[in-house]
Design a protein around this motif. Sequence first.
Motif, PDB file in Angstrom:
ATOM      1  N   MET A  94       0.808  -1.214   0.000  1.00  0.00           N
ATOM      2  CA  MET A  94       0.000   0.000   0.000  1.00  0.00           C
ATOM      3  C   MET A  94       0.844   1.267   0.000  1.00  0.00           C
ATOM      4  N   ALA A  95       2.111   1.134   0.312  1.00  0.00           N
ATOM      5  CA  ALA A  95       2.959   2.301   0.542  1.00  0.00           C
ATOM      6  C   ALA A  95       3.228   3.074  -0.746  1.00  0.00           C
ATOM      7  N   CYS A  96       3.488   4.353  -0.571  1.00  0.00           N
ATOM      8  CA  CYS A  96       3.856   5.207  -1.687  1.00  0.00           C
ATOM      9  C   CYS A  96       5.226   4.787  -2.220  1.00  0.00           C
ATOM     10  N   PRO A  97       5.569   5.180  -3.452  1.00  0.00           N
ATOM     11  CA  PRO A  97       6.840   4.741  -4.041  1.00  0.00           C
ATOM     12  C   PRO A  97       8.073   5.213  -3.283  1.00  0.00           C
ATOM     13  N   ARG A  98       8.017   6.438  -2.720  1.00  0.00           N
ATOM     14  CA  ARG A  98       9.201   6.998  -2.066  1.00  0.00           C
ATOM     15  C   ARG A  98       8.805   7.577  -0.707  1.00  0.00           C
ATOM     16  N   ALA A  99       8.948   6.765   0.316  1.00  0.00           N
ATOM     17  CA  ALA A  99       8.551   7.187   1.662  1.00  0.00           C
ATOM     18  C   ALA A  99       9.342   8.395   2.140  1.00  0.00           C
ATOM     19  N   SER A 100      10.571   8.546   1.674  1.00  0.00           N
ATOM     20  CA  SER A 100      11.414   9.650   2.136  1.00  0.00           C
ATOM     21  C   SER A 100      10.890  11.007   1.705  1.00  0.00           C
ATOM     22  N   ASN A 101       9.922  11.029   0.778  1.00  0.00           N
ATOM     23  CA  ASN A 101       9.307  12.290   0.373  1.00  0.00           C
ATOM     24  C   ASN A 101       8.205  12.730   1.326  1.00  0.00           C
ATOM     25  N   HIS A 102       7.822  11.849   2.255  1.00  0.00           N
ATOM     26  CA  HIS A 102       6.701  12.108   3.154  1.00  0.00           C
ATOM     27  C   HIS A 102       7.183  12.364   4.582  1.00  0.00           C
ATOM     28  N   VAL A 103       6.457  13.223   5.292  1.00  0.00           N
ATOM     29  CA  VAL A 103       6.681  13.408   6.724  1.00  0.00           C
ATOM     30  C   VAL A 103       6.030  12.262   7.495  1.00  0.00           C
ATOM     31  N   TRP A 104       4.815  11.879   7.086  1.00  0.00           N
ATOM     32  CA  TRP A 104       4.058  10.854   7.812  1.00  0.00           C
ATOM     33  C   TRP A 104       4.132   9.512   7.091  1.00  0.00           C
ATOM     34  N   TRP A 105       4.392   8.464   7.865  1.00  0.00           N
ATOM     35  CA  TRP A 105       4.390   7.120   7.303  1.00  0.00           C
ATOM     36  C   TRP A 105       2.985   6.542   7.278  1.00  0.00           C
ATOM     37  N   ASP A 106       2.298   6.578   8.441  1.00  0.00           N
ATOM     38  CA  ASP A 106       0.959   6.002   8.511  1.00  0.00           C
ATOM     39  C   ASP A 106       0.044   6.923   9.309  1.00  0.00           C
ATOM     40  N   LEU A 107      -0.850   6.351  10.094  1.00  0.00           N
ATOM     41  CA  LEU A 107      -1.856   7.123  10.819  1.00  0.00           C
ATOM     42  C   LEU A 107      -1.268   8.277  11.611  1.00  0.00           C
ATOM     43  N   TYR A 108      -0.245   7.987  12.415  1.00  0.00           N
ATOM     44  CA  TYR A 108       0.377   9.050  13.211  1.00  0.00           C
ATOM     45  C   TYR A 108       1.813   8.705  13.589  1.00  0.00           C
ATOM     46  N   ASN A 109       2.493   7.982  12.724  1.00  0.00           N
ATOM     47  CA  ASN A 109       3.919   7.708  12.903  1.00  0.00           C
ATOM     48  C   ASN A 109       4.700   8.340  11.756  1.00  0.00           C
ATOM     49  N   PRO A 110       5.830   8.962  12.042  1.00  0.00           N
ATOM     50  CA  PRO A 110       6.625   9.591  10.979  1.00  0.00           C
ATOM     51  C   PRO A 110       7.427   8.579  10.181  1.00  0.00           C
ATOM     52  N   THR A 111       7.941   9.035   9.044  1.00  0.00           N
ATOM     53  CA  THR A 111       8.767   8.186   8.195  1.00  0.00           C
ATOM     54  C   THR A 111      10.171   8.065   8.767  1.00  0.00           C
ATOM     55  N   GLU A 112      10.921   7.153   8.190  1.00  0.00           N
ATOM     56  CA  GLU A 112      12.309   6.968   8.601  1.00  0.00           C
ATOM     57  C   GLU A 112      13.109   8.258   8.423  1.00  0.00           C
ATOM     58  N   ALA A 113      12.851   8.983   7.335  1.00  0.00           N
ATOM     59  CA  ALA A 113      13.588  10.223   7.084  1.00  0.00           C
ATOM     60  C   ALA A 113      13.386  11.219   8.215  1.00  0.00           C
ATOM     61  N   VAL A 114      12.158  11.313   8.720  1.00  0.00           N
ATOM     62  CA  VAL A 114      11.875  12.208   9.848  1.00  0.00           C
ATOM     63  C   VAL A 114      12.565  11.699  11.109  1.00  0.00           C
ATOM     64  N   ASN A 115      12.510  10.394  11.329  1.00  0.00           N
ATOM     65  CA  ASN A 115      13.171   9.827  12.510  1.00  0.00           C
ATOM     66  C   ASN A 115      14.660  10.142  12.520  1.00  0.00           C
ATOM     67  N   ILE A 116      15.260  10.126  11.353  1.00  0.00           N
ATOM     68  CA  ILE A 116      16.691  10.420  11.263  1.00  0.00           C
ATOM     69  C   ILE A 116      16.970  11.868  11.632  1.00  0.00           C
ATOM     70  N   LEU A 117      16.137  12.756  11.135  1.00  0.00           N
ATOM     71  CA  LEU A 117      16.291  14.172  11.486  1.00  0.00           C
ATOM     72  C   LEU A 117      16.078  14.387  12.981  1.00  0.00           C
ATOM     73  N   LEU A 118      15.097  13.701  13.544  1.00  0.00           N
ATOM     74  CA  LEU A 118      14.848  13.801  14.989  1.00  0.00           C
ATOM     75  C   LEU A 118      16.043  13.275  15.779  1.00  0.00           C
ATOM     76  N   ALA A 119      16.584  12.138  15.354  1.00  0.00           N
ATOM     77  CA  ALA A 119      17.726  11.551  16.059  1.00  0.00           C
ATOM     78  C   ALA A 119      18.952  12.450  15.957  1.00  0.00           C
ATOM     79  N   ASN A 120      19.210  12.996  14.779  1.00  0.00           N
ATOM     80  CA  ASN A 120      20.348  13.905  14.614  1.00  0.00           C
ATOM     81  C   ASN A 120      20.212  15.134  15.511  1.00  0.00           C
TER      82      ASN A 120
END
Length: 402
Positions: A350-376
């Motif tokens: 069901m996922a979009c082709p490029r998750a890194s283009n999105h802030v939100w992954w699903d209902l209310y969890n962020p994508t990996e790209a956002v998690n990386i920015l948060l961790a940094n």
Amino acid sequence: MWFLEGKSWVLGTILYVGLLVILMYLCNGSEEMGFNWPSSVTSMYILGDSSVDCGDNTPFYPVLHQNLSLHPCNGSDHTLVPQLLAKKMGLQYVKPFYSQNGSMEDLLNGVNFGAAQATIMYPRSRSYQTLNQQLRQAFETIQLLQLQLGQDTAKSLIESTLFYLSFGKDDLINYLVDDESATSPGYNGLNFTHILVDQMINVIENLYDANVRKIVCMGILPLGCSPSVMSIRYNSTIGNKLGCENDVNLLVLEYNTRLEQRIVDLNLKMRGAQVIFCDTYRAMMEFIFHPQAYVVSLDIKVFDPKRIKKEHILVLLLLVQIIAGFEDAKNACCGEGEYGGTKGCLSPDMACPRASNHVWWDLYNPTEAVNILLANSAWSGDPLPAICRPITFEALGSSHTN
């Protein structure tokens, strides 16, 4: 870029990879490119909800997820903030509690007690965990360490272990969107957030009494901007909304602000303790309202233009034109319905082709790209300064309790 017009994104990706290699070489990045860092933190114990677990730590989760995400992460829990931070501190992957084999080596490396859909108070289903259940598992683990290692050695180990707490999201979701939630009768929103904070503070004090000295509490992200809440509040007569649900975000802010204030008091009260609050709300709002200002590279690094010499500016500009931040800060990458927030991610297909283009992954969890920015940002304050207060993870890792 005129020479890319009419070309597929594959060409841009090829150029991007090449330029990325050049920039990584040109930047003064030998220190930043390595994740391992000498740290006074010897292990990490993680307690929380889907912000720390992809469902692996919830028995029978694929059967019990209901309309929630069967896949609440775009990847494994290696892509979640606590695991990314553990890697930066030179720690091994923190294994889920239910995958532990009972060996002392696993316990010494840390344990992830977190479980998707876990709550501070009453869960939506008895099948989901609560904070108290995870805390009991953590205390039982501490007791096992004391039996196996002796009181003194176990005390030293626990004092150098970081306890990472990330709760509250599912409590507010239950309160806001589930009419049958056990949490909603008898509470108004503000009182409910105060009760949640009181519970979190009790947990921190109990951990301190068990010789825990390093604790991180993650705030709740802006649920009022999440695909789930936006979908529930969607009005087809006025079309897609441009902003967020402010009343929901006000409850989140009340929880976060009150929790941080109480943590400030605890740091004054509890001798030798280091308790940190991380403001994920402010960080996420930056990504939502300034989505193209933040660039994540393929090796999950954020470029800081200030570190690039003048002669490399043209190369950086070329890179930014090829890939510049998030393209969608409103819709879930994986979900169904308005904003992708009616049903969760039931299948990776069901996922979009490029998750890194999105802030939100699903209902209310962020994508990996956002998690990386948060961790940094949590690690060093870059790209977002002071989201973790009073000190960063990097400073915590280099400090020693008294």
